[in-house]
Write an enzyme that holds these catalytic residues in place. Structure first.
Site, PDB file in Angstrom:
ATOM      1  N   ASN A 178      13.404 -34.983  19.213  1.00 44.10           N
ATOM      2  CA  ASN A 178      12.811 -33.889  19.977  1.00 44.10           C
ATOM      3  C   ASN A 178      11.362 -33.645  19.569  1.00 44.10           C
ATOM      4  OD1 ASN A 178      14.460 -32.829  17.581  1.00 44.10           O
ATOM      5  ND2 ASN A 178      13.033 -31.166  17.940  1.00 44.10           N
ATOM      6  N   ASP A 198      15.982 -28.870  22.647  1.00 45.88           N
ATOM      7  CA  ASP A 198      16.236 -29.534  21.367  1.00 45.88           C
ATOM      8  C   ASP A 198      17.295 -30.621  21.518  1.00 45.88           C
ATOM      9  OD1 ASP A 198      16.004 -30.108  18.694  1.00 45.88           O
ATOM     10  OD2 ASP A 198      17.232 -28.446  18.005  1.00 45.88           O
ATOM     11  N   GLU A 257      11.669 -30.743  13.522  1.00 51.85           N
ATOM     12  CA  GLU A 257      11.576 -29.286  13.633  1.00 51.85           C
ATOM     13  C   GLU A 257      10.457 -28.745  12.747  1.00 51.85           C
ATOM     14  OE1 GLU A 257      14.398 -30.868  13.432  1.00 51.85           O
ATOM     15  OE2 GLU A 257      15.513 -30.238  15.208  1.00 51.85           O
TER      16      GLU A 257
END
Lengths: 270, 595
Positions: free
Chosen positions: B280, B322, B196
């Site tokens: 992700n 995600d 992230e």
């Protein structure tokens, strides 16, 4: 609840000098740094002076979960800069509003002013990346909607030093053609750079559905509305100095709207 | 010393035996005298989480009693599997990643040694979803521990003495390590977390003897970084080509593209292939990263000696939700269409249970094991996940009933396979989400708009399930509903008893064939750890699990997130408001045995 918080502050004052406990970023110029050189540091000094309190800092990076990890961990009661509408804290009336700017080399041709500029897709453009699930900075999303993706370079806010500093260095070294930055972070580095960088206000694309400017206020622990009201009053009394401070740090400012004139509701606790 | 020496020889023999054992034989090994250890997080390199011990069975499990317990002194989410090698149990706590060795020869298993790696406290601030650690690794008398601040440390298993340590990443960029290392052929395999935040994912192989980096395989970028060469033979056309780890991204976005390696690894000694999932793509909003974003949210098969890629398949191309691709890959052999196929069972965050030919990466079947609205199917001809565009996230718009929610149909919590019932036991969620209006947020002096994810219970109103899945019949055999997400691992045993824990703190034993509840025990804190079973020095079968609620799902308790803030913890708090009324934080090891 309001009274309880107010009494706690007063009781502290009788036992020891009153403290204004502020959390601040140790490395986020021009907002704040550990030497106290940022404009938010100067704001904290000004507010502490008005409150007759001693300024006590807790230095913490302003990262994901920063309210929980700072005010929630009882390290401090105040962050000097948070956006109005940030619902983890009580906020004062805003003391400035800013938007996004384009930073380019001063010797470059006509700078970008809008997302309709036909040069957009061909340029190397730096934007900030906040890295929070599927979140985006408004200019980053506006670039994507305008078809500018291949030349766009992301600068994660996690890394060595402020993103504005890294992007300014890359501009100066001709690794970028333009950097789109949150206004308050741009002017400082543009001015410092010997090669000369130009700062141009950037307009939101027509019909863009995300906010393109934000009003910034002081954020206070939710259980301390009396302290919030005191700081709000102090900001009103010292409005002229606040404005001069922002100008001295080259903060690009937009007109504050009605929210700046409305009196803060006393003792509001959401 | 004598005791240790004996333990090591057993250990070495056992580990080699496990390595040489193909899953076909896993059941047949039930009565092998040396198979009472639990030498790696998943018991074996195939990732079965199946114990061949059968003293505890459906008829007597009801009289299971607490044999001893041990408090770790750490309050955050305890996701690790304890390891048992010979007469010693090894466990690692969440940050600050203390390692304990417990002496199983003595009553109440006193501490033999404790190791404090003293990780950088700054690492706590960058971990995305609680400061968990999923377990230590073991080989040849050495314990390998990963610390949140990106170190791998080798310890002498007998004494706890530090043998080497290496720093593999940089926490100032948001890089952390939470995964359990797997040791294969003298190499410690370690991957990073932090997608992230723009951390580029990798799997790194360290020489177990010295800590020297043998190879590093990046999850994005040019083929030379990804270790893609002449041996790379992906099954599907879309994965063939040069430097797809760059060309499936806009510009230089691959440099900060995520694809982190924070799940479990598995290994097939016959094929000599290591399998693992990639995380992700990050840190861009999907609209800002058009393309398949290779090699994120997929699975790699690699050679452990060199790291070179042999095949790859992408579970979720251009991952919109995600979902990651890091869930475990359980290696089993199945009779499909009259043939014995060497397959991977993989329950993905995107809601499908995949059966993949592990020799070449062909998807043999992919069936939803939870309600799915974000896609309609997996095309078995092309291998492509067919997205439902109505559920694509778009800035400024509200998209409701996105199922599964971002934590997926199932997150990290590993499933178990029983070669006796031939069922996969899957602990998982039943959650959907609404991606609503934007909220104003702020990081590092930068205001931005967050996606307002509100996670809520899926159909039926319960948030968790424990499902027994028949991968040949391609359907559920049975399923148990749980109020909260089942965030613990699963354990299958030769006694046909299956174990799992709930976030309220119930540790449950159910009948492997029917799902009937046979026994349960309430621990002091919710369970998100991985249960194991081992043969004690006294010749008795033990069942062990760490309690200590936390993780992404339980952060409302372990990190004190505000229940009034529906967006805290990536929107997960909205679905977990009542958890603090059900349990409190605190890590404790519980070990059970028959009287």
């Amino acid at each position: 609840m309001a009274w309880a918080a107010a009494i706690a502050v007063t009781a502290d004052a009788t036992a020891a000098p009153r403290q204004l406990r502020v959390c601040a970023e140790p490395d986020s110029m021009p907002l704040s740094n550990a030497r106290g050189a940022g404009f938010e540091n100067r704001m904290a000094e000004l507010i502490a002076g008005e409150l007759g309190a001693e300024l006590a800092y807790a230095w913490q990076p302003q990262r994901r979960g920063f309210v929980r990890k700072t005010i929630g961990a009882d390290l401090c009661d105040v962050w000097i800069g948070v956006p109005v509408g940030f619902d983890r804290l009580l906020t004062t009336r805003p003391y400035y509003r800013s938007g996004y700017v384009v930073v380019t080399r001063a010797d470059a041709e006509e700078p970008l002013r809008s997302f309709a500029d036909p040069r957009l897709a061909a340029l190397r453009i730096g934007v900030q990346l906040v890295g929070n699930d599927l979140a985006a900075t408004p200019p980053g999303l506006a670039l994507a909607r305008a078809g500018a993706v291949d030349g766009v370079v992301g600068y994660p806010v996690y890394g060595d030093g402020p993103t504005a500093e890294r992007m300014s260095a890359d501009l100066a070294a001709d690794r970028l053609d333009a950097a789109i930055l949150w206004g308050p972070q741009a002017g400082w580095f543009a001015r410092r750079d010997a090669a000369g960088l130009a700062v141009t206000t950037l307009r939101a694309p027509d019909g863009f559905d995300l906010p393109f400017d934000f009003a910034i206020a002081v954020g206070v622990r939710q259980s301390m509305p009396a302290l919030r009201d005191e700081i709000d009053s102090a900001l009103q009394r010292r409005a002229r100095e606040v404005r001069a401070l922002l100008d001295a740090y080259g903060i690009p400012q937009l007109e504050l709207g009605a929210e700046a004139r409305a009196p803060a509701p006393a003792g509001e606790s959401r | 010393m004598k005791v240790h020496g004996r333990a090591h020889s057993i250990v070495a023999a056992c580990f080699i035996a496990v390595l040489l054992q193909s899953p076909r034989e896993a059941g047949a090994a039930a009565n092998d005298a040396v198979s009472g250890d639990w030498p790696t997080s998943a018991h074996d390199p195939q990732g079965t989480r199946y114990s061949p011990l059968d003293q505890v069975g459906t008829r007597n499990v009801g009289s299971l009693k607490l044999a001893f317990s041990f408090t770790t002194g750490v309050d955050r989410g305890h996701e690790a599997a304890p390891l048992v090698i010979g007469d010693t149990m090894y466990l690692v706590t969440p940050f600050p990643n203390h390692v304990y060795a417990l002496d199983l020869t003595k009553p109440s298993a006193p501490v033999k040694w404790k190791f404090d790696p003293k990780p950088d406290i700054g690492a706590q601030g960058v971990a995305c979803c609680d400061v968990v650690n999923r377990g230590v690794g073991y080989a040849d008398g050495r314990i390998f521990v990963n610390t949140l601040d990106t170190q791998t440390i080798a310890l002498d298993a007998a004494s706890g003495r530090e043998l080497w340590r290496v720093k593999l990443g940089d926490i100032s960029r948001g890089e952390t390590i939470t995964m359990a290392p797997l040791v294969v052929k003298g190499k410690v395999l370690v991957g990073n977390s932090g997608g992230e935040l723009g951390v580029r994912g990798w799997l790194t192989a360290l020489d177990a003897a010295t800590g020297r980096i043998a190879w590093r395989a990046w999850s994005t970028g040019p083929d030379k970084d990804v270790l893609i060469g002449a041996s790379f033979k992906p099954f599907y056309a879309q994965d063939r080509g040069t430097d797809l780890g760059m060309s499936t991204w806009p510009g230089t976005a691959w440099k900060i593209g995520g694809g982190n390696v924070w799940g479990f690894l598995s290994y097939d000694p016959e094929l000599d292939l290591v399998f693992y999932g990639t995380g992700n793509p990050g840190p861009w909003n999907p609209e800002q990263r058009p393309g398949a974003n290779k090699w994120t949210s997929g699975i790699f098969a690699r050679r452990p000696d060199t790291g070179e890629a042999v095949w790859y398949y992408q579970w979720s191309p251009h991952d919109l939700h995600d979902y990651d691709g890091v869930n475990e890959n359980v290696l089993v052999d199945l009779a499909i269409g009259g043939q014995t196929r060497r397959v991977i069972l993989h329950p993905d965050r995107n809601g499908y249970l995949y059966v993949v030919d592990r020799t070449n990466g062909q998807v043999l079947s992919a069936d939803p094991f939870v309600p799915v609205t974000t896609s309609t199917r997996v095309d078995l001809q092309t291998g492509a996940l067919v997205y439902n565009p109505a559920k694509d996230p778009r800035g400024g718009e509200t998209v409701r009933n996105v199922c599964p929610a971002s934590p997926g149909g199932k997150d990290w919590q590993p499933a178990a396979w029983s070669p006796r019932t031939r069922l996969l036991y899957i602990p998982h969620q039943n959650l959907c989400q609404d991606a609503e209006t934007y909220q104003v947020s702020y990081i590092a002096g930068t205001p931005y708009v967050g996606v307002d994810m509100k996670i809520s219970p899926g159909a039926g109103g319960h948030r968790g399930e424990f499902t027994a899945w028949d991968p040949v019949a391609r359907k559920k055999a049975w399923a148990l509903k749980e109020s909260f997400p089942v965030w613990s691992g699963a354990l299958a045993t030769a006694g046909d008893v299956v174990f799992y824990g709930t976030m309220e703190g119930w540790f449950k034993a159910v009948d492997a064939k029917t799902g009937a509840l046979l026994w349960q025990f309430k621990t002091g804190s919710g369970i998100i750890g991985q249960p194991i079973s081992y043969l004690g020095p006294d010749g008795k079968q033990y069942i062990a699990v760490l309690s200590g609620v936390g993780g992404w799902a339980g952060a409302i308790v372990s990190t004190g997130l505000d229940a009034r803030d529906p967006l805290a913890g990536g929107g997960f708090v909205n679905a977990m408001k009542d958890l603090p009324l059900q349990t409190a934080k605190g890590g404790t090891l519980h070990v059970f045995a028959l009287p």
